[in-house]
Scaffold this motif. Structure first.
Motif, PDB file in Angstrom:
ATOM      1  N   LEU A 201       0.829  -1.211   0.000  1.00 32.27           N
ATOM      2  CA  LEU A 201       0.000   0.000   0.000  1.00 32.27           C
ATOM      3  C   LEU A 201       0.858   1.253   0.000  1.00 32.27           C
ATOM      4  N   GLU A 202       1.935   1.228   0.770  1.00 30.08           N
ATOM      5  CA  GLU A 202       2.844   2.373   0.824  1.00 30.08           C
ATOM      6  C   GLU A 202       3.499   2.610  -0.525  1.00 30.08           C
ATOM      7  N   ILE A 203       3.929   1.540  -1.158  1.00 31.62           N
ATOM      8  CA  ILE A 203       4.553   1.660  -2.478  1.00 31.62           C
ATOM      9  C   ILE A 203       3.537   2.129  -3.511  1.00 31.62           C
ATOM     10  N   ALA A 224      15.845  -1.196  -5.859  1.00 31.19           N
ATOM     11  CA  ALA A 224      14.922  -0.874  -6.945  1.00 31.19           C
ATOM     12  C   ALA A 224      14.285  -2.144  -7.495  1.00 31.19           C
ATOM     13  N   GLU A 225      15.025  -3.242  -7.468  1.00 36.16           N
ATOM     14  CA  GLU A 225      14.482  -4.517  -7.952  1.00 36.16           C
ATOM     15  C   GLU A 225      13.352  -4.992  -7.044  1.00 36.16           C
ATOM     16  N   THR A 226      13.491  -4.770  -5.745  1.00 32.88           N
ATOM     17  CA  THR A 226      12.432  -5.142  -4.805  1.00 32.88           C
ATOM     18  C   THR A 226      11.177  -4.311  -5.058  1.00 32.88           C
ATOM     19  N   VAL A 227      11.358  -3.035  -5.402  1.00 35.38           N
ATOM     20  CA  VAL A 227      10.216  -2.176  -5.735  1.00 35.38           C
ATOM     21  C   VAL A 227       9.485  -2.752  -6.945  1.00 35.38           C
ATOM     22  N   LYS A 228      10.225  -3.199  -7.940  1.00 41.59           N
ATOM     23  CA  LYS A 228       9.613  -3.783  -9.134  1.00 41.59           C
ATOM     24  C   LYS A 228       8.797  -5.029  -8.776  1.00 41.59           C
TER      25      LYS A 228
END
Length: 256
Positions: A201-203, A224-228
């Protein structure tokens, strides 16, 4: 028009403004005085808090409530860079859009469907932090970007403006005492609809407000890969394929 400390007209105008502190048209008078030195096309005075923003005064319109501004108050404010900045760290003074806008702000649906239509091009804001994690804000919007000279001029008169805003609060007790409407529970609706985690939800909110993958990663202390990966899970859980579809779900959550 350049402003000098010995500018007689400025001191006279401030003197007249002080005399209107207890009058209903104080905010209009303050906005008009600022516009004499730094032209703007819109203005609004808001109180930011954990609840929905409370409107102290706004630029007179052509008649009737502004539907875009009503959408803002209903929930779009959650994506406002100035609101986000006020909640993350209370700041006293003058803030520019460039100070708070995320890297991809101009590519967001929020920018395309609200900001550029309602605020148009640029925005600056005087912030006065208050008790209870609240911030009194005077925002000025313009069709053209504010110039460095205009920003410097506003910085010069900032102490006057902020002092007047604080003094005005003594005559806004009725509005300050009025309970603000609670913030929209869009997070809970999306959480129940798609079983999103708190981190997802935060992302999602950071994505909608214009944060790039690298910005989100820096802010949350992840790669950044974790965000993806999180973005992929968000889309899969909600049954969507784009950020525009996520924005549409965000809007639906405000209205349900």
């Amino acid at each position: 028009m350049g402003l000098q400390l010995q500018d007689i007209a400025w001191h006279q105008s401030v003197g007249r403004l002080i005399e209107t502190l207890d009058k209903p048209l104080f905010w209009v008078a303050l906005a008009r005085l600022l516009q004499q030195y730094v032209p703007s096309d819109s203005w609004v005075v808001l109180l930011f808090s954990r609840d929905r923003p409370q409107v102290f005064a706004e630029c007179p319109g052509d008649g009737g409530p502004d539907p875009l501004f009503q959408d803002y108050l209903q929930g779009l404010y959650l994506l406002d860079p100035f609101y986000i900045a006020s909640r993350e760290q209370q700041f006293a003074g003058l803030l520019r859009l460039a100070d708070v806008a995320p890297e991809c702000f101009e590519q967001t649906d929020y920018y395309q469907r609200y900001f550029r239509l309602n605020v148009v091009a640029d925005e600056i804001q005087f912030n006065v932090p208050l008790e209870g994690e609240r911030t009194l804000c005077l925002s000025l919007g313009a069709c053209q970007p504010f110039s460095p000279e205009q920003i410097a001029l506003l910085g010069l008169i900032q102490p006057w403006v902020m002092a007047l805003m604080r003094q005005r609060l003594a005559f806004e007790q009725e509005l300050l005492a009025r309970p603000a409407a609670p913030a929209p529970a869009w997070q809970h609706r999306l959480e129940s609809a798609g079983e999103l985690t708190a981190r997802e939800l935060e992302i999602a909110r950071l994505m909608l407000s214009g944060g790039s993958g690298k910005e989100i990663a820096r802010r949350l202390g992840i790669s950044a890969e974790t965000v993806k990966v999180h973005r992929k899970h968000i889309y899969a859980k909600l049954g969507i394929k784009s950020q525009s579809e996520l924005f549409a779900l965000f809007l639906q959550a405000q209205q349900s």
